[in-house]
Design a protein around this motif. Sequence first.
Motif, PDB file in Angstrom:
ATOM      1  N   ASP A  88       8.136  30.745 -11.378  1.00 16.77           N
ATOM      2  CA  ASP A  88       8.051  29.804 -12.490  1.00 16.77           C
ATOM      3  C   ASP A  88       7.646  30.494 -13.784  1.00 16.77           C
ATOM      4  O   ASP A  88       7.447  29.836 -14.808  1.00 16.77           O
ATOM      5  N   GLU A 134       4.207  25.081  -8.926  1.00 17.50           N
ATOM      6  CA  GLU A 134       5.101  26.167  -9.336  1.00 17.50           C
ATOM      7  C   GLU A 134       6.543  25.927  -8.904  1.00 17.50           C
ATOM      8  O   GLU A 134       7.471  26.441  -9.536  1.00 17.50           O
ATOM      9  N   TYR A 136       8.056  22.920  -8.973  1.00 20.16           N
ATOM     10  CA  TYR A 136       8.627  22.029  -9.993  1.00 20.16           C
ATOM     11  C   TYR A 136       8.811  22.771 -11.311  1.00 20.16           C
ATOM     12  O   TYR A 136       9.786  22.537 -12.041  1.00 20.16           O
ATOM     13  N   ARG A 137       7.899  23.691 -11.601  1.00 19.93           N
ATOM     14  CA  ARG A 137       8.039  24.464 -12.844  1.00 19.93           C
ATOM     15  C   ARG A 137       9.199  25.463 -12.745  1.00 19.93           C
ATOM     16  O   ARG A 137       9.838  25.776 -13.738  1.00 19.93           O
ATOM     17  N   LYS A 138       9.464  25.946 -11.530  1.00 16.89           N
ATOM     18  CA  LYS A 138      10.654  26.775 -11.329  1.00 16.89           C
ATOM     19  C   LYS A 138      11.907  25.939 -11.587  1.00 16.89           C
ATOM     20  O   LYS A 138      12.850  26.413 -12.241  1.00 16.89           O
ATOM     21  N   ILE A 140      12.167  23.347 -13.505  1.00 17.84           N
ATOM     22  CA  ILE A 140      12.258  23.130 -14.947  1.00 17.84           C
ATOM     23  C   ILE A 140      12.906  24.334 -15.629  1.00 17.84           C
ATOM     24  O   ILE A 140      13.792  24.193 -16.480  1.00 17.84           O
ATOM     25  N   ARG A 141      12.471  25.524 -15.244  1.00 18.23           N
ATOM     26  CA  ARG A 141      13.026  26.752 -15.828  1.00 18.23           C
ATOM     27  C   ARG A 141      14.521  26.855 -15.579  1.00 18.23           C
ATOM     28  O   ARG A 141      15.297  27.215 -16.478  1.00 18.23           O
ATOM     29  N   ALA A 176       3.165  18.606 -13.331  1.00 15.82           N
ATOM     30  CA  ALA A 176       4.394  19.362 -13.070  1.00 15.82           C
ATOM     31  C   ALA A 176       5.524  18.436 -12.636  1.00 15.82           C
ATOM     32  O   ALA A 176       6.679  18.593 -13.062  1.00 15.82           O
ATOM     33  N   ARG A 179       6.686  16.501 -15.706  1.00 15.51           N
ATOM     34  CA  ARG A 179       7.480  17.350 -16.592  1.00 15.51           C
ATOM     35  C   ARG A 179       8.868  17.607 -16.022  1.00 15.51           C
ATOM     36  O   ARG A 179       9.854  17.668 -16.768  1.00 15.51           O
ATOM     37  N   CYS A 180       8.945  17.767 -14.718  1.00 15.07           N
ATOM     38  CA  CYS A 180      10.241  18.013 -14.080  1.00 15.07           C
ATOM     39  C   CYS A 180      11.127  16.771 -14.193  1.00 15.07           C
ATOM     40  O   CYS A 180      12.326  16.875 -14.486  1.00 15.07           O
TER      41      CYS A 180
END
Length: 319
Positions: A88, A134, A136-138, A140-141, A176, A179-180
């Motif tokens: 992430d 991490e 969900y943040r991956k 998002i990326r 997270a 945000r996703c």
Amino acid sequence: MTYLEFEKPLADLEGKAEELRAVARKGEGVDLEKEAAALDRKAADMLRDLYRNLDPWRKTLVARHPDRPHCTDYVDALFSEWTPLAGDRGFADDHAVMGGLARFRDQPVVVIGHEKGNDTRSRIHRNFGMARPEGYRKAIRLMEMADRFGLPVITLVDTPGAYPGKGAEERGQSEAIARCTEKCLQIGVPLVSVIIGEGGSGGAVAFATADRVAMLEHSIYSVISPEGCASILWKDAEKMREAAEALKLTAQDLKKLGVIDCIITEPVGGAQRDRDEAIAEVGREIATLLDGLKGAKPAELIRARRQKFLDMGSKGLAA
């Protein structure tokens, strides 16, 4: 083949047919094929009857079946030039979420999905498909990358829910997920989601806030598991059957409520009975859904996607 509890009579029939064939293979001049074939026909009829009208709890069991195709199976079969991307860029790589670049029928796409694992070692490695922040943040990326380069996003959802551990909460699990989900609503590229097994809680919504959401016939999609719901409402996890009925978590119920867009037919007996056919059917549906979104401008996609979810409750209330 792993049999579920309600499939025990079927297991007995199919076991007897196999026993007859084993006896025939060992004994010279013994022909038991007619008897075995008769048992096969009886088992096939029983299989159709069992799966013709599954109640919500039995559908939950089928959705969780360990032999159903997982995200890695779909990626291997449906996508070429698969290039996994990790991390992430903030904390770590979450192995419960796999994602990367690929080609789907010659079209470049970004694929994101939950992976549960298929044996004890891989399930522990994948954390049973329960993503941490991490993960969900991956996602998002990867969605930001897809938006930047104009690549459609395909998500494959199969999770009991987000990981409820202390560390995950300390690292901002709910933020997270939010945000996703928000990122799903912001990207200006086609976003197609398929519920291939369990669609549990916000962990599933974070990947399935899409232009088009499809569900396999015997998959489930719910804000909470039947066991969790029963524990909260009745203080008794054993009332999971009543909870499954009340949650309206089946593909058929969710299609009526307008939560999903289409149902993907599974082979008789579920996707675990004919994995190749189930995967091929998912591929055909993804192609159809992407074709329907082709040519739409980014602003149109974003506006229609947001409106879809804003309107979602009204159909259920009107019914």
